[in-house]
Enzyme design. Sequence first.
Site, PDB file in Angstrom:
ATOM      1  N   SER A  20      68.580   9.201  26.481  1.00 17.04           N
ATOM      2  CA  SER A  20      69.626   8.980  25.482  1.00 17.04           C
ATOM      3  C   SER A  20      70.663   7.952  25.898  1.00 17.04           C
ATOM      4  CB  SER A  20      70.304  10.310  25.143  1.00 17.04           C
ATOM      5  OG  SER A  20      70.749  10.965  26.306  1.00 17.04           O
ATOM      6  N   LYS A  34      69.367  12.348  14.502  1.00 18.63           N
ATOM      7  CA  LYS A  34      69.305  10.940  14.882  1.00 18.63           C
ATOM      8  C   LYS A  34      68.551  10.163  13.788  1.00 18.63           C
ATOM      9  CE  LYS A  34      70.843  12.435  19.123  1.00 18.63           C
ATOM     10  NZ  LYS A  34      70.655  13.507  20.096  1.00 18.63           N
ATOM     11  N   HIS A  44      65.470  11.069  20.516  1.00 19.68           N
ATOM     12  CA  HIS A  44      65.671   9.654  20.186  1.00 19.68           C
ATOM     13  C   HIS A  44      64.371   8.930  19.857  1.00 19.68           C
ATOM     14  CE1 HIS A  44      69.940   9.604  21.109  1.00 19.68           C
ATOM     15  NE2 HIS A  44      69.636  10.439  22.090  1.00 19.68           N
TER      16      HIS A  44
HETATM   17  C1  PLP Z   1      71.265  14.517  20.824  1.00 19.47           C
HETATM   18  C2  PLP Z   1      70.296  15.117  21.789  1.00 19.47           C
HETATM   19  C3  PLP Z   1      70.073  16.492  21.826  1.00 19.47           C
HETATM   20  C4  PLP Z   1      70.907  17.440  21.041  1.00 19.47           C
HETATM   21  O1  PLP Z   1      70.580  17.424  19.699  1.00 19.47           O
HETATM   22  P1  PLP Z   1      71.674  17.907  18.631  1.00 19.47           P
HETATM   23  O2  PLP Z   1      70.862  18.237  17.437  1.00 19.47           O
HETATM   24  O3  PLP Z   1      72.591  16.761  18.440  1.00 19.47           O
HETATM   25  O4  PLP Z   1      72.350  19.103  19.215  1.00 19.47           O
HETATM   26  C5  PLP Z   1      69.097  16.967  22.664  1.00 19.47           C
HETATM   27  N1  PLP Z   1      68.386  16.142  23.457  1.00 19.47           N
HETATM   28  C6  PLP Z   1      68.611  14.822  23.477  1.00 19.47           C
HETATM   29  C7  PLP Z   1      67.797  13.951  24.377  1.00 19.47           C
HETATM   30  C8  PLP Z   1      69.579  14.270  22.647  1.00 19.47           C
HETATM   31  O5  PLP Z   1      69.824  12.967  22.691  1.00 19.47           O
END
Ligand code: PLP
Length: 385
Positions: free
Chosen positions: A178, A238, A206
């Site tokens: 991320s 995302k 992502h």
């Molecule tokens: C954003 C993210 C999460 C968390 O997801 P949310 O739905 O925003 O809580 C988990 N793992 C990774 C790699 C992320 O980038």
Amino acid sequence: MQRLLKQRCLEQRTQRDAAQRTRVRRIVTRRAGVHCEVDGRWLLNFCSNDYLGLSQHPALLAALHTATSSGGIASHLVCGQAAEHAALEHALADWQQLPRALLFGSGYVANLAVLQALLGQGDVCVQDKLNHASLIDGARLAGCAFKRYPHNDVAAAVRQLATCTEGARLLATDGVFSMDGDVAPLHALATAARQHDALLYVDEAHAAGVLGEAGRGSAAAAGLGADDAPLRLITFGKALGSVGAAVVGDADLIEHLLQTARGGIYTTAMPPAQAAATQAAVALVQGAEGEALRQRLHENIAQFRAGAAQLGLPLLPSSTAIQPLLIGDDAEALARARALEAQGYWVTAIRPPTVPDGSARLRITLSALHTQQQIAGLLDALAPA
Ligand SMILES: *Cc1c(COP(=O)(O)O)cnc(C)c1O
């Protein structure tokens, strides 16, 4: 008020301020695609995870409005599982070409829930050092042995898997990291997992919607099937332009999670409207429009990387929409972000503890909605004086 706690908070605040690590929440009053009105001024957004621009897509907004309920009304296991939730779980399993899906309120909670439900004392969880905080917290909560290997170092992962002789082994990795934007060596990790009888768990936060055929994600892009990567996290916040998450994969593991995962049981179901919007996104990313948006995104990534290389900017080796510029010093990263903002570009400075000490960066993210002109403008603004 409890004196010690209050004093501790104040001390940490002073330290945080001195280290330039205090964070603020900017208020977005209006948004139209990549244009954001932030604290009263319009900026071009280069820091969101809305990689395909789906968060304001008419199909998602229309699905939201079909809702008959603004709340989940109960846990899925009590009376909260609506037709929209069931339909979304089926759509996710079909898309991912995996047997079954299970919804969670967020990706953060899903990772805690999965690791806590599957692992315990005597087991081992092996993880990349740059994995998302939710995977790290999940392993801690599970009470298993927890081993972290240097970023993308498969040989080190293998050594750590070999240390556990009795219990279950789980190897967890972000598919796309991320804060760095690079892709995990999933093929080699899957081989390591198979050889050491470990379950490979891939966090597709992502990657879902943007990588692989039909946007299935990084595991699919690496050619991994249901046996190689039996459990994957899909987050909706995302590229899917929504909010929430699902764990998708092996039917027996999913049934176990449904029955035992505390982060799924002791919480209210997501609003059915959100599930309907997410289902619209899942349909979109698989169709011609999704394909065209991914194509646009990849053109934008290529334009940015070529321009940045020409300027000699310190790019990281990322081929995804996440294109960080390594700065190093926290104050310097903040100053660079402020300078960009003065020119109309919104890029967030990412500082420790989100990234390792000394690796503060500008985390630039690209979207299919950015135009060539907007990217050229950002590159101009980034050009060394
Ligand atoms: C954003 C993210 C999460 C968390 O997801 P949310 O739905 O925003 O809580 C988990 N793992 C990774 C790699 C992320 O980038």
